[in-house]
Design a protein around this motif. Structure first.
Motif, PDB file in Angstrom:
ATOM      1  N   TRP A 164      40.340  51.889  36.116  1.00 10.27           N
ATOM      2  CA  TRP A 164      39.573  52.291  35.197  1.00 10.27           C
ATOM      3  C   TRP A 164      39.746  51.880  33.840  1.00 10.27           C
ATOM      4  O   TRP A 164      39.361  52.551  32.754  1.00 10.27           O
ATOM      5  CB  TRP A 164      39.125  53.854  35.306  1.00 10.27           C
ATOM      6  CG  TRP A 164      38.487  54.269  36.512  1.00 10.27           C
ATOM      7  CD1 TRP A 164      39.081  55.076  37.296  1.00 10.27           C
ATOM      8  CD2 TRP A 164      37.268  53.929  37.187  1.00 10.27           C
ATOM      9  NE1 TRP A 164      38.239  55.115  38.646  1.00 10.27           N
ATOM     10  CE2 TRP A 164      37.145  54.305  38.479  1.00 10.27           C
ATOM     11  CE3 TRP A 164      36.316  52.772  36.352  1.00 10.27           C
ATOM     12  CZ2 TRP A 164      36.001  54.249  39.032  1.00 10.27           C
ATOM     13  CZ3 TRP A 164      35.186  52.754  37.380  1.00 10.27           C
ATOM     14  CH2 TRP A 164      34.896  53.301  38.626  1.00 10.27           C
ATOM     15  N   PRO A 178      33.792  57.951  35.000  1.00  7.73           N
ATOM     16  CA  PRO A 178      34.450  56.508  34.572  1.00  7.73           C
ATOM     17  C   PRO A 178      33.786  55.348  34.925  1.00  7.73           C
ATOM     18  O   PRO A 178      33.145  55.410  35.763  1.00  7.73           O
ATOM     19  CB  PRO A 178      35.799  56.779  35.366  1.00  7.73           C
ATOM     20  CG  PRO A 178      35.921  58.148  35.804  1.00  7.73           C
ATOM     21  CD  PRO A 178      34.500  58.516  36.260  1.00  7.73           C
ATOM     22  N   ARG A 180      33.930  50.947  34.483  1.00  3.80           N
ATOM     23  CA  ARG A 180      34.797  49.833  34.099  1.00  3.80           C
ATOM     24  C   ARG A 180      34.056  49.041  33.173  1.00  3.80           C
ATOM     25  O   ARG A 180      32.864  48.537  33.407  1.00  3.80           O
ATOM     26  CB  ARG A 180      35.266  48.807  35.438  1.00  3.80           C
ATOM     27  CG  ARG A 180      35.981  47.999  35.170  1.00  3.80           C
ATOM     28  CD  ARG A 180      36.522  47.480  36.601  1.00  3.80           C
ATOM     29  NE  ARG A 180      37.322  46.186  36.143  1.00  3.80           N
ATOM     30  CZ  ARG A 180      38.608  46.143  35.789  1.00  3.80           C
ATOM     31  NH1 ARG A 180      39.283  47.466  35.322  1.00  3.80           N
ATOM     32  NH2 ARG A 180      39.104  45.251  35.486  1.00  3.80           N
ATOM     33  N   GLU A 193      31.847  54.994  38.274  1.00  7.56           N
ATOM     34  CA  GLU A 193      32.081  55.559  39.579  1.00  7.56           C
ATOM     35  C   GLU A 193      31.167  56.309  40.682  1.00  7.56           C
ATOM     36  O   GLU A 193      31.094  56.268  41.498  1.00  7.56           O
ATOM     37  CB  GLU A 193      33.209  56.573  39.403  1.00  7.56           C
ATOM     38  CG  GLU A 193      33.687  57.175  40.471  1.00  7.56           C
ATOM     39  CD  GLU A 193      34.836  58.279  40.299  1.00  7.56           C
ATOM     40  OE1 GLU A 193      35.912  57.987  40.800  1.00  7.56           O
ATOM     41  OE2 GLU A 193      34.850  58.850  39.114  1.00  7.56           O
TER      42      GLU A 193
END
Length: 335
Positions: A164, A178, A180, A193
């Motif tokens: 992450w 989270p 990316r 997520e």
């Protein structure tokens, strides 16, 4: 019966709990090695070439319908490892039984608290998935009560996993989990997520990953994620004037009484795998498992999968939030 798929999920989940910057380095967790042993034996029994080791098993788990498998271990579309980012999927977490870990953590975190105190602590965890080095001071200045809560639950936070962190920073998707970010354009989310957010989701605050903390992954997926749904459903039932109470703050299992009917228990879930949800809802001893209106588990195929996975004699019903709320409305009109 525990299946190969569940062992695979537990093995991948155990591997994901390690330092994700070096997932291919042995020794591997016992659950991961056991999953590999099972797959090797399955391949040998069917005269197929087994994976050469854990790294190759991880590659196999990005596509559970590949011809590499002696026979498909899962339903089409289910992957235990994201094929692009090579991290554990939500489906993997559900099949691995991580929801039970979340319940155990919450039971411990809320033990010996009054109902109001438990609600405050739960609300804090739901709204503080990502915390930075300045969070304790900010809380102390804005809300001493929240600062005190943070001290009590700080053990439930972990350093930011490598998957992450992008260019040393971590961010949250607008869904609260989270995200990316793109390696080149950090305003673009390439994966979150939750996995079901539509394209164009925006990234929230970005913090230095090395100094930030994330809520325990089990609590992110199985406490923080369904919290919004839980609030909507409870708010809708209360607006209808229906008698309702929370029978278990740790699991957010609720009891509601519809006109002319005995009380029913329900819990709100935000899930991907219907069969895993059936097992969890049965273990939770609820009458109704409530999912979001657009949940992957709300399709006709998934509903049938849910029903088929229920133990014999189980009467758990799968309902969307709208189905539950409209049922309450209709019952009141008929009263």
């Amino acid at each position: 019966m525990t299946t190969l798929l569940h062992h695979l999920a537990r093995g991948i989940d155990a591997l994901s709990s390690r330092d994700s910057s070096s997932p291919s380095v042995p020794p591997y967790p016992d659950d991961t090695q056991y999953a590999l042993d099972l797959v090797v034996r399955e391949c040998l029994d069917h005269e197929r070439t087994p994976p050469a080791g854990v790294p190759e098993l991880v590659r196999w788990c990005t596509d559970l319908t590949s011809k590499q498998w002696p026979h498909p271990p899962a339903h089409p579309g289910v992957a235990l490892v994201d094929p692009v980012h090579r991290i554990r999927t939500r489906a993997c977490a559900e099949l691995a039984g991580v929801a039970a870990t979340a319940d155990a953590l919450m039971a411990d975190a809320l033990s010996d608290l009054s109902e109001d105190e438990a609600a405050e602590r739960l609300r804090f965890l739901e709204s503080h998935v990502l915390v930075g080095p300045g969070t304790p001071r900010e809380l102390l200045m804005k809300s001493p009560k929240d600062a005190s809560i943070f001290k009590s639950v700080k053990a439930l936070y972990r350093p930011v996993p490598a998957e992450w962190a992008v260019r040393g920073r971590v961010a949250l998707c607008e869904c609260g989990l989270p995200a990316r970010l793109d390696d080149l354009a950090d305003e673009v989310i390439v994966r979150c997520e939750r996995e079901t957010c539509p394209p164009g989701a925006w990234a929230g605050p970005r913090l230095q990953a090395g100094r930030a903390l994330l809520l325990h992954t089990a609590l992110r997926l199985f406490v923080a994620l369904p919290a919004t749904l839980d609030d909507r459903v409870r708010g809708g039932l209360v607006s209808e004037g229906l008698p309702m109470r929370t029978s278990d703050p740790a699991t957010r299992r609720h009891e509601v009484r519809f006109p002319g009917c005995a009380p029913i228990t329900f819990r709100c879930y935000d899930r991907i795998v219907a069969s895993a949800l059936a097992g969890d809802a049965t273990a939770d001893r609820v009458d109704v498992a409530v999912v979001p209106d657009r949940s992957p588990t709300a399709t006709p195929v998934a509903r049938q999968e849910f029903t088929d996975a229920l133990p014999p004699g189980s009467l758990v019903i799968l309902a969307t939030e709208s189905e539950l709320l409209s049922g309450a409305t209709n019952d009141r009109k008929d009263a």
